[in-house]
Design an enzyme around this catalytic site. Structure first.
Site, PDB file in Angstrom:
ATOM      1  N   HIS A 295      34.664  46.511 111.664  1.00  0.00           N
ATOM      2  CA  HIS A 295      33.686  47.217 110.834  1.00  0.00           C
ATOM      3  C   HIS A 295      32.274  46.692 111.084  1.00  0.00           C
ATOM      4  CE1 HIS A 295      37.192  48.717 108.693  1.00  0.00           C
ATOM      5  NE2 HIS A 295      36.429  49.525 107.994  1.00  0.00           N
TER       6      HIS A 295
ATOM      7  N   GLU B  31      39.625  61.265 111.725  1.00  0.00           N
ATOM      8  CA  GLU B  31      38.354  61.328 112.456  1.00  0.00           C
ATOM      9  C   GLU B  31      38.401  62.238 113.684  1.00  0.00           C
ATOM     10  OE1 GLU B  31      39.670  58.454 111.365  1.00  0.00           O
ATOM     11  OE2 GLU B  31      38.210  57.577 110.001  1.00  0.00           O
TER      12      GLU B  31
END
Lengths: 331, 323
Positions: free
Chosen positions: A129, A60
């Protein structure tokens, strides 16, 4: 008017902009053939090819940094960050690099990039998440932050974001991808910094972002049944924030609840409540009430997780207290 | 000697002298308390920036570091706007908003210095992705120090650059110290092997020898334009000053003998001067004239910058967002 899902709306917005502007590219994990785990980008690689819909390794910070450099040199990259929780991984590239480049260069360099990611709990995905981290990036000067609350907003805000010459972070509610809403077939854009009054009302203003707009709308329906008229306002972008629409509404209703799925402490609800308290203080009949996500890591167990986010019932309960003039702190 | 080679030698010599002189004046500004903040001197590493940037076209890009004045000069920046930036003046490259650690000069392909160690690795690789997607033949050089070898971002982008065959050259200036600590205490294994792990061809070169640096870079730039990149260069070099201008007492991490050895035996400018004279590329008098002229230019630029205006106060909140 036809109705499409939020997922289709995002897909259409990106496809239209990619057709219009050959410098628009997408990069991220499993964005090409897989079309992302949420299948939001399905079909794009078939139309635009792997040169413009680029699968990256699970890196990322790396691909966000590459997007910053690509944006500085002539492309308009869309970074696909699979979960909002991964924002922590990319903070240096987003906040130290993308957000500051235009300013630090005295206006010479620009970073026209979009980082699309998501927010939202109650998907039973536990603490890494499920977070709603938009307040973190809205804190940073140089970043714009959009929070679509329906398919319509998702399409209009995404198209505006892609054409903006600054880094824009868009948070989609990952639980709303299959929710349908009327979306015009003809082209439209939604300007940043313009709140939308979803429903007019006289007694109390419910200011809600993203996933919480439908919570506020449901609460407004329940309140209507009890003869309380609620106005529902969706800022649509929290940076820039349309302060005047919020203030004018509260001047009219004299009461406000701010509802947002980010953590309550130091969050978006605090910022908006302070704007109202400052500019509509003498019109208020009750303290501005804040409802954010509970200040705990998101738990896995469904019975616990459901306690952490605002619900229509809790909004109604608070609204009634404000109407009665009962002052009570409820997290 | 061919006249174009002589021209190139003189050009590189002058650029190295300009960097040395710029840093001398910047250090003086600090010592005289005329410069806000502090700065990181490039002196000693001139052959790296000049050897590499002389092999680039104006349309090629670089990204730079907190120790970035050398890269900036070598890529074509002017003294006046640089000194103005160091002093926070309106005529600076960034209207005084960036300062020493953030000078960007995009007209000459300098995408900016970066005050986060390794922070520009993504930007450089992204610039190379732009070149590949838009089909330009531009090459990007990513300057970073041995200290940045500790940053994960570098390896993430090296991996992608290798997968996608991007025209980027990672130039690691190994000046043997990350801040106040020796490189061998912080970097396990060979620095070169860190690129090779990704299948990136890596080269070690004497960073004090401007011709060696330039020859290697020319080859790698040409190969990058043909799609054979990325590449890694590890350049052996030395910073004469401390980590920053205030790092005066350094004996706890490196000896005065070591510093003297690099200055006396391996100075990139002195050694190149001797080489040029020996090869009859230039006369001592010519080179002396260049040094004197550059010194005058630098002094004039400092005077100009000291007198220049600060930005108007209403600029404090301009440039947060682009139109």
């Amino acid at each position: 008017m036809r109705s499409i899902t939020l997922s289709q709306a995002v897909n259409e917005a990106i496809a239209e902009e990619m057709r219009r502007d050959p410098t628009v590219i997408i990069l991220g994990e499993d964005v090409a053939e897989a079309g992302t785990p949420f299948k939001v980008l399905s079909g794009l690689v078939e139309e635009f090819g792997t040169d413009r819909v680029i699968d990256t390794p699970i890196s990322e910070p790396g691909f966000t940094g590459i997007a910053v450099g690509a944006a500085m040199t002539g492309l308009r990259p869309i970074v696909d960050l699979m979960f909002g929780d991964f924002l922590y991984l990319v903070m240096d590239q987003l906040c130290n690099q993308a957000a500051k480049t235009h300013y630090m260069s005295g206006g010479k360099l620009t970073v026209p990039m979009v980082l699309r990611t998501n927010l939202g709990a109650t998907r039973r995905s536990a603490a890494q998440h499920s977070q709603s981290l938009h307040a973190l990036v809205a804190h940073i000067p140089g970043l714009k932050v959009a929070m679509p609350s329906s398919a319509y907003e998702a399409k209009g805000l995404m198209k505006t974001a892609i054409r903006d010459n600054n880094p824009v972070v868009i948070f989609e509610d990952k639980l709303m991808y299959q929710d349908k809403a009327p979306v015009p077939e003809e082209e439209f854009l939604i300007p940043f910094g313009e709140a939308k009054v979803h429903q007019a009302g006289d007694d109390i203003t419910l200011i809600a972002t993203s996933s919480m707009v439908q919570v506020a709308q449901a609460a407004a329906r329940l309140l209507a049944a009890q003869n309380i008229s609620a106005e529902v306002i969706d800022p649509r972008t929290i940076a820039p924030l349309d302060c005047s629409t919020l203030i004018e509404s509260v001047k009219k209703t004299s009461r406000a609840i701010v509802i947002d799925e980010g953590h309550q402490q130091y969050g978006v609800t605090a910022e908006i409540a302070s704007v109202i308290a400052h500019d509509a203080f003498y019109y208020l009949d009750a303290p501005v009430h804040r409802m954010g996500a509970m200040d705990v890591p998101v738990p896995f167990s469904p019975v616990l997780e459901d306690l952490t986010v605002p619900t229509p019932d809790r909004v109604v309960e608070q609204a009634k207290k404000l109407m009665r003039g009962v002052r009570e702190h409820v997290a | 000697m061919a006249s174009n080679q002589r021209e190139q030698w003189l050009r590189m010599y002058e650029q190295m002298v300009k960097i040395r002189q710029f840093e001398f004046q910047a250090n003086q500004l600090y010592l005289d308390a005329k410069m806000p903040g502090l700065t990181h001197m490039y002196s000693g590493q001139e052959a790296v920036a000049v050897g590499i940037c002389d092999a680039l076209e104006k349309t090629d890009s670089i990204t730079s570091t907190h120790r970035g004045h050398g890269h900036c000069v070598a890529k074509g920046a002017e003294f006046k706007a640089m000194f103005c930036e160091l002093l926070g003046k309106a005529e600076g490259y960034c209207r005084g908003k960036g300062g020493s650690m953030h000078i960007a000069d995009q007209d000459n392909g300098n995408l900016g210095a970066n005050a986060i160690v390794g922070g520009s690795a993504g930007i450089a690789t992204g610039a190379a992705l732009t070149a590949k997607i838009l089909g330009t033949d531009s090459v990007t050089v990513c300057f970073f120090g041995d200290g940045a070898m500790g940053q994960g971002l570098l390896y993430e982008v090296m991996n992608m650059a290798a997968l996608w065959h991007l025209p980027v050259i990672y130039a690691c200036e190994n000046n043997h110290y990350g801040e106040y600590t020796k490189t061998e205490e912080m970097a396990a294994g060979e620095l070169k092997a860190r690129g090779e792990a990704f299948g990136i061809e890596a080269f070690e070169v004497d960073g004090q020898n401007v011709l060696a640096v330039n020859n290697l870079t020319q080859t790698l730039v040409e190969r990058s334009r043909k799609g054979e990149g990325p590449f890694l260069m590890v350049l052996d070099t030395y910073r004469y000053h401390g980590h920053h201008v205030g790092d005066i007492n350094r004996t706890y991490y490196r000896s005065k003998e070591e510093e003297a050895h690099w200055r006396d035996e391996r100075d990139p400018i002195d050694n190149f001067e001797a080489h040029m004279i020996a090869k009859k590329g230039a006369t001592k008098k010519e080179l002396k004239e260049i040094r004197a002229r550059v010194e005058q230019e630098a002094k004039a630029a400092v005077e100009y910058a000291l007198q220049a205006d600060y930005p108007p106060l209403d600029e404090v909140d301009s440039h947060v967002f682009a139109a």
